[in-house]
Structure formats: C-alpha cells, structure tokens
Design a protein around this motif. Structure first.
Motif, PDB file in Angstrom:
ATOM      1  N   ILE A   4     -37.792  86.203 -32.161  1.00  0.00           N
ATOM      2  CA  ILE A   4     -36.815  85.177 -32.524  1.00  0.00           C
ATOM      3  C   ILE A   4     -35.474  85.859 -32.726  1.00  0.00           C
ATOM      4  CG2 ILE A   4     -36.198  83.407 -34.184  1.00  0.00           C
ATOM      5  CD1 ILE A   4     -39.179  83.153 -34.840  1.00  0.00           C
ATOM      6  N   LYS A   5     -34.497  85.450 -31.963  1.00  0.00           N
ATOM      7  CA  LYS A   5     -33.162  86.044 -32.063  1.00  0.00           C
ATOM      8  C   LYS A   5     -32.444  85.482 -33.286  1.00  0.00           C
ATOM      9  CE  LYS A   5     -32.821  86.285 -27.074  1.00  0.00           C
ATOM     10  NZ  LYS A   5     -32.124  85.746 -25.900  1.00  0.00           N
ATOM     11  N   GLU A   7     -29.380  84.835 -33.739  1.00  0.00           N
ATOM     12  CA  GLU A   7     -28.361  83.828 -33.412  1.00  0.00           C
ATOM     13  C   GLU A   7     -28.978  82.467 -33.054  1.00  0.00           C
ATOM     14  OE1 GLU A   7     -29.033  86.376 -29.709  1.00  0.00           O
ATOM     15  OE2 GLU A   7     -28.593  86.812 -31.779  1.00  0.00           O
ATOM     16  N   ASP A   8     -30.314  82.421 -32.873  1.00  0.00           N
ATOM     17  CA  ASP A   8     -30.995  81.175 -32.529  1.00  0.00           C
ATOM     18  C   ASP A   8     -31.495  80.406 -33.745  1.00  0.00           C
ATOM     19  OD1 ASP A   8     -30.578  81.659 -29.875  1.00  0.00           O
ATOM     20  OD2 ASP A   8     -32.613  82.345 -29.454  1.00  0.00           O
ATOM     21  N   ILE A   9     -31.314  80.954 -34.930  1.00  0.00           N
ATOM     22  CA  ILE A   9     -31.823  80.273 -36.122  1.00  0.00           C
ATOM     23  C   ILE A   9     -30.709  79.997 -37.120  1.00  0.00           C
ATOM     24  CG2 ILE A   9     -34.148  81.241 -35.930  1.00  0.00           C
ATOM     25  CD1 ILE A   9     -33.346  83.155 -38.207  1.00  0.00           C
ATOM     26  N   LYS A  10     -30.952  78.990 -37.942  1.00  0.00           N
ATOM     27  CA  LYS A  10     -30.046  78.654 -39.041  1.00  0.00           C
ATOM     28  C   LYS A  10     -30.913  78.546 -40.295  1.00  0.00           C
ATOM     29  CE  LYS A  10     -26.927  75.135 -40.738  1.00  0.00           C
ATOM     30  NZ  LYS A  10     -26.511  73.754 -40.613  1.00  0.00           N
ATOM     31  N   THR A  33     -34.045  76.334 -39.106  1.00  0.00           N
ATOM     32  CA  THR A  33     -33.915  75.531 -37.890  1.00  0.00           C
ATOM     33  C   THR A  33     -33.799  76.470 -36.701  1.00  0.00           C
ATOM     34  OG1 THR A  33     -32.721  73.861 -39.156  1.00  0.00           O
ATOM     35  CG2 THR A  33     -32.574  73.721 -36.755  1.00  0.00           C
ATOM     36  N   HIS A  34     -34.667  76.279 -35.711  1.00  0.00           N
ATOM     37  CA  HIS A  34     -34.589  77.037 -34.461  1.00  0.00           C
ATOM     38  C   HIS A  34     -33.797  76.169 -33.494  1.00  0.00           C
ATOM     39  CE1 HIS A  34     -36.284  78.788 -30.659  1.00  0.00           C
ATOM     40  NE2 HIS A  34     -35.906  79.871 -31.320  1.00  0.00           N
ATOM     41  N   THR A  35     -32.546  76.521 -33.258  1.00  0.00           N
ATOM     42  CA  THR A  35     -31.637  75.656 -32.514  1.00  0.00           C
ATOM     43  C   THR A  35     -32.018  75.421 -31.054  1.00  0.00           C
ATOM     44  OG1 THR A  35     -30.149  77.542 -32.246  1.00  0.00           O
ATOM     45  CG2 THR A  35     -29.656  76.016 -34.013  1.00  0.00           C
ATOM     46  N   PRO A  36     -32.570  76.394 -30.300  1.00  0.00           N
ATOM     47  CA  PRO A  36     -32.918  76.100 -28.911  1.00  0.00           C
ATOM     48  C   PRO A  36     -34.003  75.030 -28.754  1.00  0.00           C
ATOM     49  CG  PRO A  36     -32.758  78.461 -29.214  1.00  0.00           C
ATOM     50  CD  PRO A  36     -32.676  77.831 -30.573  1.00  0.00           C
ATOM     51  N   THR A  37     -34.965  74.993 -29.681  1.00  0.00           N
ATOM     52  CA  THR A  37     -36.062  74.021 -29.572  1.00  0.00           C
ATOM     53  C   THR A  37     -35.902  72.837 -30.513  1.00  0.00           C
ATOM     54  OG1 THR A  37     -37.380  75.239 -31.199  1.00  0.00           O
ATOM     55  CG2 THR A  37     -37.719  75.782 -28.870  1.00  0.00           C
TER      56      THR A  37
END
Length: 70
Positions: A4-5, A7-10, A33-37
């Motif tokens: 999990i990168k 930059e892909d999570i909040k 929150t995993h923004t890509p999915t």
C-alpha cells in the motif's frame, strides 16, 4: 501481501465515546481511506490510537487482497 503506497491512503482520527464522563481525551478512533479503490476502514476497539491504526491497516490489507484477488 499487497503493498500500500502512502500517497494512496488518507488517515483520519476521531473522538470515540467517552468512558465514565471523561471530558478531555485524545482522538482514539482511526479511519483509513484507500483512495484508488474507495475502501474505508474504521477501528475504535482499542484504547490507544496506535493500536487502532495498526488494526485498521491490517483490516485494509485483508480487504484489498480479497478485492484484487477476486
């Protein structure tokens, strides 16, 4: 195992229900929150913010493995 990168999570922290009328306490609930999915994971079972964050990350990894492998 899925990578999990960062930059892909909040990661957000929020106040949970206070025990015994405590007025001042740090935020303990963790929302990732995993923004890509668009997957959102919540954890507020533990009394510490760090434990809740670790549980939320573990749950997020399990969910993403299931989403990607299916």
């Amino acid at each position: 195992m899925i990578e999990i990168k960062p930059e892909d999570i909040k990661v957000d922290y929020y106040l949970t229900k206070a025990q015994c009328g405590q007025l001042f306490q740090p935020p303990k609930g963790c929302r990732i929150t995993h923004t890509p999915t668009g997957v959102v994971v919540l954890s507020e079972k533990c009394r510490s913010q760090h434990s809740n964050r670790a549980q939320a990350f573990a749950l997020l990894e399990l969910i993403l493995e299931g989403v990607i492998n299916d």
